[in-house]
Write a protein that holds these residues in place. Structure first.
Motif, PDB file in Angstrom:
ATOM      1  N   MET B   1       1.243  -0.690  -0.261  1.00 17.56           N
ATOM      2  CA  MET B   1      -0.364   0.102  -0.380  1.00 17.56           C
ATOM      3  C   MET B   1       0.933   0.616  -0.287  1.00 17.56           C
ATOM      4  O   MET B   1       1.878   1.156   0.622  1.00 17.56           O
ATOM      5  N   ILE B   2       0.513   2.567  -0.759  1.00 16.68           N
ATOM      6  CA  ILE B   2       1.037   3.785  -0.678  1.00 16.68           C
ATOM      7  C   ILE B   2       0.273   4.896  -0.305  1.00 16.68           C
ATOM      8  O   ILE B   2      -1.166   4.365  -0.525  1.00 16.68           O
ATOM      9  N   ILE B   3       1.020   5.088   0.670  1.00 14.10           N
ATOM     10  CA  ILE B   3      -0.193   6.122   0.998  1.00 14.10           C
ATOM     11  C   ILE B   3       0.319   8.004  -0.255  1.00 14.10           C
ATOM     12  O   ILE B   3       1.737   8.220  -0.145  1.00 14.10           O
ATOM     13  N   ASN B   4      -0.686   8.448  -0.350  1.00 16.57           N
ATOM     14  CA  ASN B   4       0.150   9.256  -1.849  1.00 16.57           C
ATOM     15  C   ASN B   4      -0.871  10.599  -0.751  1.00 16.57           C
ATOM     16  O   ASN B   4       0.096  11.583  -0.821  1.00 16.57           O
ATOM     17  N   LYS B   5      -1.886  10.781   0.240  1.00 16.40           N
ATOM     18  CA  LYS B   5      -1.300  11.705   0.376  1.00 16.40           C
ATOM     19  C   LYS B   5      -2.535  11.378   1.445  1.00 16.40           C
ATOM     20  O   LYS B   5      -3.345  10.823   2.195  1.00 16.40           O
ATOM     21  N   VAL B   6      -2.185  12.561   2.578  1.00 15.64           N
ATOM     22  CA  VAL B   6      -2.459  12.860   4.088  1.00 15.64           C
ATOM     23  C   VAL B   6      -3.450  13.920   3.721  1.00 15.64           C
ATOM     24  O   VAL B   6      -2.998  15.113   3.535  1.00 15.64           O
ATOM     25  N   ALA B   7      -5.195  13.990   4.634  1.00 13.54           N
ATOM     26  CA  ALA B   7      -5.908  15.572   4.313  1.00 13.54           C
ATOM     27  C   ALA B   7      -6.207  15.416   6.053  1.00 13.54           C
ATOM     28  O   ALA B   7      -6.639  14.296   6.458  1.00 13.54           O
ATOM     29  N   LEU B   8      -5.830  16.358   6.613  1.00 15.32           N
ATOM     30  CA  LEU B   8      -6.613  16.809   8.307  1.00 15.32           C
ATOM     31  C   LEU B   8      -7.234  17.904   7.727  1.00 15.32           C
ATOM     32  O   LEU B   8      -7.164  18.481   7.195  1.00 15.32           O
ATOM     33  N   LYS B   9      -7.914  17.129   9.095  1.00 15.86           N
ATOM     34  CA  LYS B   9      -8.950  18.596   9.365  1.00 15.86           C
ATOM     35  C   LYS B   9      -9.457  18.999  11.024  1.00 15.86           C
ATOM     36  O   LYS B   9      -9.729  17.989  11.202  1.00 15.86           O
ATOM     37  N   ASN B  10      -8.997  19.675  11.655  1.00 11.05           N
ATOM     38  CA  ASN B  10      -9.051  20.665  12.156  1.00 11.05           C
ATOM     39  C   ASN B  10      -8.371  19.364  13.477  1.00 11.05           C
ATOM     40  O   ASN B  10      -9.337  19.037  15.118  1.00 11.05           O
ATOM     41  N   TYR B  11      -7.001  18.770  13.509  1.00 10.20           N
ATOM     42  CA  TYR B  11      -6.436  17.354  13.756  1.00 10.20           C
ATOM     43  C   TYR B  11      -6.051  18.071  15.128  1.00 10.20           C
ATOM     44  O   TYR B  11      -4.674  19.305  14.589  1.00 10.20           O
TER      45      TYR B  11
END
Lengths: 165, 722
Positions: B1-11
């Motif tokens: 598995m490859i992580i292409n993007k991490v998207a954070l919201k109010n973390y």
């Protein structure tokens, strides 16, 4: 020295001693934990023989039908060892012969003359081996039965160090 | 598995929406202490479901919460955009989110966690999946996930088994080996074997005469089997408890980890443990083997040897005497015959040859005491008589028939000489050799006892020290009490474990005995075919077991080689030693894997510095990852490795060297580093040295200025692509 002959032993020791105390191809670790420290039947036979010898005890074997024949010829003992850890058996074979030679009444000059066959002389030697071993086994079994726990290596060492007439 | 993007919201400190795009190899996130690296690491752990439960409750951004009116709600979420492989067009988004509300009293209330997933097909369709966790488990199985993240330098030490039976490496190796597949076969054979056994036993029951005995044997065996199963369960349970206890104890010990004295004590204990291992090797109790290999069996043979020699020498002498007498007898008979047609008074050999020669030399006949000068008749007579005697002797030797047809005794002579050369001195030294071995064993055992006593003292000192490092007086006492009780519990559990193991051994022995009795009845009742099939199946299942272990060892060797290669690359020009990875048996009979850092001569590397320790750990982790990707025979996904500050102890040169090496190892790596950044007038800057590092993507994480560390609502991390 012993030609193609091999010794026999009393059938009753097959189960009570040989199968119990020799490893004979089973899982070594497991059998050792149950008291089987002798790699092969002939090692155990030698052990019994030397105990009988050192105690100077001989015991005649029962009739043929009560014997277990030992198929592995003395000449070939030790030949199955492949590991570097264990040394060869030549010396012990000759020691066995010397002891049998010393303790068997054979007119060797008549053998040399051809008046007595070498075959019958060797048979007599083998009988001596069998009788000492037989006495040894009787003693070992007695000691094993006296014990409440499984025999360990120390037990076998002690038996032979104490076996002196 | 490859992580292409991490998207954070109010973390936490990631207020609003933040996106970070990753490449398929090396990704580096730089940031000074306290600027948001670890929070980002934790965010990823949160969505990967690897965060401790107690870290989970306060995930929302303080700033976002602060902006809410009473009764209003906001959302915290972390989403991973992933593909099964690099460049795959089928995307998955795994989302973990929590809604937070502002209560009338101004406090915060969270909703339950929601785990969702989105599947974007090749055709561009979007499917919503409500069970995001199972999608995650499918894409990135927990077995791999748990070993994919490393927070801080110490976390790299996942293979340290000194805490007592850490199974990390065993689990990992099992993942990479075919051992599990083999085990399946082994189980199938085991099942068939049991069926064959069943059939055989049924057949035996039909014979009514022995049925009763047979039944009682079977029931006794079955009850022992049940007992052994129960003991095994206890054994495995205790082993688990032991592992947990050891972890707890090691946690306690971490409290004082930096304490020099504590470390010294640990080193002292370790060095004594090493000495015990060495002394253990000195103890040899294979007495039965020694009977033959060290010729102990000949301990009382001296008397026999002497008796044999005496008998043999006497026989040889008798043989020679008999032979001589035989020749003389024959020769004398012959001489009498010759004498009858020569001089009547003397035999042909009287005087003997030597005397005749003497008389000729001195020109005197000593028989009649007269001179016999050369050329005289008397001289010529003596000369012809000597010639006749010589001729006669030669003829006699040829003509006499041999007494002995065989020469067995002579054949023995060589063997006897060889035997004497090889064993005479051994026979005499056997008793000494036995005594020597016993002395060695006793002294090693007493040395071990002394060392063990010393270890006990050191452990006691260590416990005192652990107590001494508590934060307050109260926690000090309770930590110490807890620690001591854990130590006690561990030692008790270890005793239990030994007890169970020996009970199991004993039960096995009894069962073997019963089995052989049952077997005999089976053979008596003519079930030989079934017996044979059963035996074959049994040996097959044992073979599979053996193959499984061999496969395991092969993989360990591979891992060791790869680890050392990487280890060498990380520490190119420095003194480093080697990594040794070995399988060893635990008290319970299970296997564990031990990692050791050794010198080139095989001795343990004492006091390696932190950076060297770290590179040992990293080398193993990388080797495991490399192995995962080179696994043959099936499509095997690679998985990302995520590190937070893994190389704090490395200097800058070593860091860049290490990162460049890391780039060359296949597989995705996401690394958060505090190296390569400096603060100038409160502004975070990337150092020039970072230019020599090659990577797929790099970011600088820094807090938005100005901020107040005391007020979390002012903290907001910004991400800048480099």
């Amino acid at each position: 020295m012993f030609g193609t002959k091999s010794p026999a032993y009393n059938k009753k020791y097959k189960e009570t001693l040989f199968e119990r105390f020799t490893i004979q191809g089973g899982s070594t670790e497991k059998k050792r934990s149950h008291g089987a420290f002798f790699e092969t039947n002939y090692e155990f036979l030698l052990y019994g023989f030397f105990i009988g010898l050192y105690q100077n005890n001989r015991l005649e074997l029962p009739v043929k039908s009560e014997q277990t024949s030992f198929r592995h010829e003395i000449e070939n003992w030790g030949s199955k060892r492949h590991t570097d850890l264990r040394r060869d058996f030549k010396y012990v074979q000759f020691a066995l012969f010397e002891a049998a030679f010393l303790n068997t009444d054979i007119d060797w000059l008549r053998v040399e003359c051809g008046d007595v066959s070498i075959d019958s002389a060797v048979t007599k030697l083998i009988t001596t081996v069998e009788e000492y071993a037989n006495a040894g086994f009787e003693y070992i079994l007695e000691k094993v039965e006296e014990r409440t726990s499984t025999p360990d290596e120390m037990f076998f060492l002690r038996l032979i160090t104490q076996a002196k007439k | 598995m490859i992580i292409n993007k991490v998207a954070l919201k109010n973390y936490q400190c990631y207020y609003g929406e933040t996106e970070i795009v990753f490449g398929k190899d090396l990704n580096i996130l730089l940031g000074a202490n306290g600027e948001g690296k670890t929070k980002l690491f934790e965010a990823i752990m949160w969505v990967l479901d690897l965060l401790n439960k107690n870290q989970e409750h306060s995930v929302a951004s303080e700033k976002a919460f602060d902006e809410l009116e009473v009764g209003q709600s906001g959302t915290t979420s972390v989403a991973l955009h992933v593909t099964r492989e690099a460049g795959d067009r089928e995307n998955y988004i795994i989302i973990k989110e929590k809604v937070f509300f502002k209560k009338p009293d101004g406090g915060i209330r969270y909703s339950d966690v929601e785990y969702k997933a989105v599947h974007e097909t090749l055709a561009g369709e979007r499917n919503f999946i409500s069970d995001g966790k199972s999608t995650l488990n499918d894409l990135f199985p927990y077995e791999y996930r748990q070993y994919s993240n490393f927070e801080g330098e110490d976390a790299l030490d996942i293979f340290d088994t000194s805490g007592g039976g850490d199974d990390s490496l065993v689990n990992l190796i099992n993942l990479f080996s075919n051992a599990e597949k083999i085990e399946k076969y082994s189980k199938i054979f085991e099942e068939i074997y049991l069926k064959a056994k069943d059939a055989e036993e049924k057949a035996s029951k039909s014979n009514s005469k022995i049925e009763r005995e047979y039944k009682s044997l079977l029931s006794e065996r079955d009850s022992k089997l049940i007992a052994i199963r129960q003991k095994r369960e206890l054994q495995s349970e205790t082993q688990k408890e032991l592992t947990n206890l050891s972890k707890r104890i090691s946690d306690f010990e971490k409290i004082v980890d930096n304490n020099e004295e504590f470390n010294t004590l640990n080193e002292m204990i370790k060095s004594r443990e090493d000495k015990i291992k060495k002394q253990d090797l000195n103890i040899s109790t294979e007495y039965v083997d020694f009977l033959f290999d060290r010729k102990w069996i000949l301990m009382n043979f001296r008397e026999v040897l002497e008796g044999f020699n005496k008998k043999y020498d006497a026989l040889e002498k008798d043989r020679r005497d008999a032979e001589r007498a035989h020749i003389q007898k024959q020769a004398a008979a012959k001489a009498l015959v010759i004498a009858s047609h020569d001089f009547t008074s003397l035999a042909v050999n009287v005087p003997d040859r030597a005397t005749m020669q003497e008389m000729l030399d001195e020109e005197v006949c000593k028989v009649c005491s007269r001179r016999a000068e050369k050329g005289s008749e008397a001289y010529e007579f003596m000369k012809s008589k000597l010639e006749a005697l010589v001729k006669d002797i030669e003829q006699t030797e040829e003509d006499i028939p041999e007494l002995f047809k065989f020469n067995y005794l002579a054949e023995l002579r060589n063997e006897r000489v060889l035997f004497e050369e090889r064993v005479t001195s051994d026979i005499d030294s056997t008793v000494d050799d036995i005594k020597r071995q016993f002395t060695l064993n006793t002294s090693a055992a007493s040395e071990i006892k002394t060392l063990q006593d010393e270890i006990d003292d050191l452990v006691a000192k260590k416990s005192e020290l652990v107590g001494g490092k508590g934060k307050s007086e109260d926690s000090y006492t309770s930590i110490l009490a807890d620690y001591m009780s854990k130590l006690k519990q561990r030692s008790a559990k270890e005793d239990y474990l030994k007890l169970y193991t020996s009970d199991i051994e004993k039960l096995k022995f009894d069962i073997d005995d019963l089995e052989s009795k049952i077997e005999r009845i089976n053979a008596l009742t003519g079930n030989e075919f079934l017996s044979l099939s059963k035996k074959i199946l049994h040996s097959l299942s044992q073979t599979f077991e053996k193959v499984k272990n061999e496969e395991f060892d092969e993989i360990l060797k591979d891992l060791e080689n790869r680890s050392n290669k990487i280890f060498d690359e990380i520490n190119v020009e420095s003194f480093r030693g080697k990594i040794k990875i070995e399988r060893y048996k635990l008290v319970s009979g299970r296997y564990s894997v031990g990692v050791e850092h050794v010198l080139n001569n095989g001795e343990r590397f004492m006091d390696p510095n932190k950076s060297l320790k770290t590179s040992v750990n990293i080398a193993i982790i990388m080797a495991v990852s490399e192995m995962a990707q080179s696994k043959e025979g099936e499509s095997f996904n690679s998985y990302p490795l995520i590190f937070d500050a893994p190389i704090s102890s490395f200097d800058k040169d070593k860091s860049s060297q290490f990162l460049n090496m890391l780039k060359s190892i296949p597989g995705q790596k996401i690394i958060m580093l505090k190296d390569f950044v400096s603060k100038e007038n409160g502004v975070v800057k990337v150092m020039e040295e970072f230019n020599s590092v090659s990577c797929d993507s790099s970011y600088l994480l820094s807090l938005k200025r100005p901020f107040n560390r005391e007020d979390l609502t002012t903290m907001e991390t910004q991400v800048r692509k480099l």
